[in-house]
Design an enzyme around this catalytic site. Structure first.
Site, short mmCIF file in Angstrom:
data_model
loop_
_atom_site.label_atom_id
_atom_site.label_comp_id
_atom_site.label_asym_id
_atom_site.label_seq_id
_atom_site.Cartn_x
_atom_site.Cartn_y
_atom_site.Cartn_z
N SER A 303 0.60 -1.25 -0.02
CA SER A 303 -0.07 0.06 0.00
C SER A 303 0.60 1.26 -0.15
O SER A 303 0.46 2.31 -0.20
CB SER A 303 -0.85 0.18 1.38
OG SER A 303 -0.22 -0.08 2.63
N ASP A 606 -3.52 8.11 8.07
CA ASP A 606 -4.32 7.21 8.69
C ASP A 606 -4.09 6.42 9.72
O ASP A 606 -4.71 5.30 10.02
CB ASP A 606 -5.19 6.41 7.42
CG ASP A 606 -4.13 5.59 6.56
OD1 ASP A 606 -3.02 5.23 7.14
OD2 ASP A 606 -4.71 4.74 5.81
N HIS A 609 -0.39 4.75 6.92
CA HIS A 609 0.17 5.57 5.64
C HIS A 609 0.60 6.81 6.09
O HIS A 609 -0.13 7.48 6.67
CB HIS A 609 -0.62 4.91 4.77
CG HIS A 609 -1.08 3.75 4.61
ND1 HIS A 609 -2.46 3.32 4.73
CD2 HIS A 609 -0.60 2.77 3.78
CE1 HIS A 609 -2.62 2.20 4.78
NE2 HIS A 609 -1.41 1.54 4.05
#
Length: 644
Positions: A303, A606, A609
């Site tokens: 991610s 968040d 990240h």
């Protein structure tokens, strides 16, 4: 100043003295620098509004806090000016020394002429918002300006458009972006304009340059056209100077072309176009070996570099993801861009589309195989039950191999789709292969093992990483850009959503034992990359120390304009915990995992990240090569370093 450029003015040159700028010269200065350049503002999505558009449409003045903090080389701006006027008459072109004065608002009033009514450069780009600065103490730059290669012209009067086309010889306003780029930068503010001449001896052409520039000052042209062997060319490049390879110096003949020359204390920089000039091929090869023109990027990861893979395969990310830059969810676990996006920008390539995204996707300049939650290790029951992605690195490699095979098949079949939307077959061996993966492997081990067992699992994880690199090598990959993993012990997630048993923290409040595991992983990865350099002949492998950049940012958060190092922006905690973008009804009231008021002040987006602002801060240090183990900048990462 008002909008005089839109007024209908005669296109004939002024009859004033030769020291005065003509009407056409003044018109083109304003239009070119006002139309093809604009302020670089945070959050403004392309196409950017040009400075001229802001003046003529009377848009509100932007403020210091909206500026992106970028720099644009003056040499590149000058190069764009001459590129646009490549078909124009010499009578409308301003010499380089005057351009520099134009940028600095140093043109004397007598040169502007009576009744001068065009916006000056400082009217378009006020110095309090766009000051001149220096990059590496040598390169002249202007802050917070962006090049616009396809500017809007809808606000211009028709006679202005016609006049511009007549003077430039161009039929459209779109720039070929690559052609308008300056491949080498000016090292000082002194420019010469020289005239090259041709003579013939026994039917063969010889080119010469007189020993005096148009500014009337003596200059030693032997330095410009001195014999350069490979070592000399390489040294000149390393010093930041361009080299015009080798040409014969004589002093007779007819005019054949012009040379623009910039001088510094220890080097010269040239921009030359002479038909038929003879080149020393050894020096040319030396310079070409230093410059990388990557036609594509292929990325593998999780991610941290996902640009829509997981979103396309499983579920679309919810707002406010993407709001800062894209204005909508873009498949990125971020309010804006991830580090991979900044890498693509630095190389002049478009943002990478996710391989799994089939909606209107163009893979002409590469593909992104990363998906959120991916691991290096193949997914087993333990990893899958931990909530990680089934699309592990070995699956990503299989997807790449299929992508390459199908691309070659479609090109062989003369497919129109392949020509417009897929890489050229030869691009696979010339592309940059980026890898940013491993963080989830450490997450998975920490969720299911003791810390001691997690440390013991690292060699097995990296063995599988080595296999992946070798598979790419067998597919023709030759340039690798490999990120290590970040300080996982500093992720707010662990303190909010998944508190660890051990709470021993370091000076920044990070979990010291978790960071120790990340550091051990990185040390072994660096050793592995060194071994792969010896095994994989003809490759360049750059190991990038992302950990150091991220931990430095966390340690110096307030110094760089961020809040608390372990704060995060998007989500909700307290009596009811929600991930970013989620909603729930609690006691009859809707609770939202919403964004904070200013994501640019927070390092973590968040809890897991990094924010757009933090990614940009880290990326600025990634691309300059300072985090590379061999000290090679991104733009030169196709070649081996003398440090390796």
């Amino acid at each position: 100043m008002g909008p005089p450029v839109n007024a209908a003015t005669p296109s004939t040159a002024s009859s004033a003295g030769e020291d005065m700028l003509t009407n056409d010269q003044r018109f083109l200065l304003t239009v070119i620098f006002g139309l093809y350049f604009g302020p670089h503002l945070q959050g403004e999505r392309p196409p950017h509004k040009s400075a001229l558009q802001r003046v003529l449409e009377r848009l509100p003045r932007y403020t210091q806090d909206r500026l992106a903090g970028s720099k644009l080389m003056v040499a590149q701006m000058i190069h764009v000016y001459y590129y646009i006027l490549r078909k124009a008459s010499q009578s409308v072109i301003v010499a380089p020394p005057l351009l520099l004065k134009f940028f600095r608002d140093a043109l004397p009033p007598r040169m502007l002429g009576p009744g001068f009514n065009y916006p000056l450069f400082i009217d378009l780009f006020p110095t309090d918002l766009h000051p001149c600065s220096r990059v590496e103490e040598r390169f002249m730059a202007i802050d917070n300006i962006v090049l616009i290669d396809n500017p809007s012209t809808s606000y211009l009067r028709e006679e202005v458009v016609v006049r511009f086309k007549n003077l430039t010889g161009l039929q459209e306003f779109v720039l070929e972006k690559d052609a308008a780029k300056l491949p080498i930068y000016v090292t000082d503010e002194v420019f010469y304009q020289l005239i090259a001449r041709e003579e013939r001896s026994e039917g063969q052409p010889h080119f010469s340059v007189p020993r005096c520039g148009s500014h009337g000052r003596q200059c030693n042209i032997s330095m410009a056209f001195s014999p350069l062997d490979t070592t000399g060319a390489t040294a000149a490049w390393s010093a930041g100077a361009g080299v015009v390879w080798n040409a014969e110096v004589e002093l007779a003949g007819s005019i054949t072309g012009r040379v623009t020359l910039a001088e510094s204390e220890d080097s010269y920089l040239f921009n030359v176009s002479l038909p038929g000039i003879r080149i020393d091929q050894s020096a040319r090869r030396a310079l070409q070996s230093r410059a990388c023109e990557f036609p594509a990027i292929y990325n593998f990861g999780d991610s941290n570099s996902d640009t829509g893979g997981k979103s396309a395969a499983f579920h679309r990310l919810l707002p406010p993801n993407g709001d800062t830059f894209f204005g909508r969810p873009s498949g990125r676990y971020c309010d804006g861009k991830v580090i991979l996006d900044f890498i693509a920008e630095k190389l002049g390539l478009p943002y990478l589309s996710a391989y799994l995204d089939s909606m209107g996707t163009n893979f002409r300049h590469g593909a992104n195989f990363a998906t959120g939650g991916s691991t290096i290790q193949p997914v087993d029951t333990r990893i899958f039950e931990g909530g990680f992605s089934p699309i592990s690195l070995d699956i990503q490699l299989s997807q790449f191999e299929q992508f390459k095979a199908r691309t070659l098949e479609l090109h062989a079949g003369k497919s129109d789709y392949a020509k417009s939307s897929l890489p050229r077959p030869e691009d696979f061996s010339k592309a940059l292969y980026t890898m940013d993966i491993g963080q989830n492997d450490l997450h998975a081990t920490l969720k299911s093992m003791t810390e001691k067992q997690a440390l013991a699992s690292i060699p097995n994880i990296l063995n599988k990483f080595a296999v992946a690199v070798e598979r790419l090598y067998q597919q023709g990959a030759r340039a690798f850009w490999i990120h290590n993993t970040g300080p996982i012990g500093c992720l707010p997630h662990y303190f909010v959503f998944d508190p660890p048993e051990s709470n021993a923290t370091d000076k920044n409040g990070c979990l010291a034992s978790y960071n120790k595991i990340a550091q051990e992983f990185n040390m072994q990865l660096k050793t592995l990359v060194s071994k792969l350099r010896l095994r994989l002949v003809g490759t360049t492998l750059n190991y990038i120390d992302i950990y150091s950049a991220k931990y430095t940012l966390i340690s110096e958060a307030q110094k760089h304009g961020f809040g608390g190092p372990l704060e995060y922006c998007c989500g909700h905690d307290g009596d009811y915990t929600l991930y970013c973008g989620q909603k729930a009804i609690v006691n009859g009231t809707e609770v939202v995992g919403d964004s904070c008021s200013d994501p640019s002040k927070v390092i973590s987006w968040d809890g897991v990240h990094y924010s757009h602002a933090a990614n940009q801060w880290v990326a600025n240090r990634v691309v300059d090569g300072s985090l590379s183990d061999v000290q090679v900048p991104l733009t030169e990462s196709c070649r081996e370093s003398i440090h390796s």
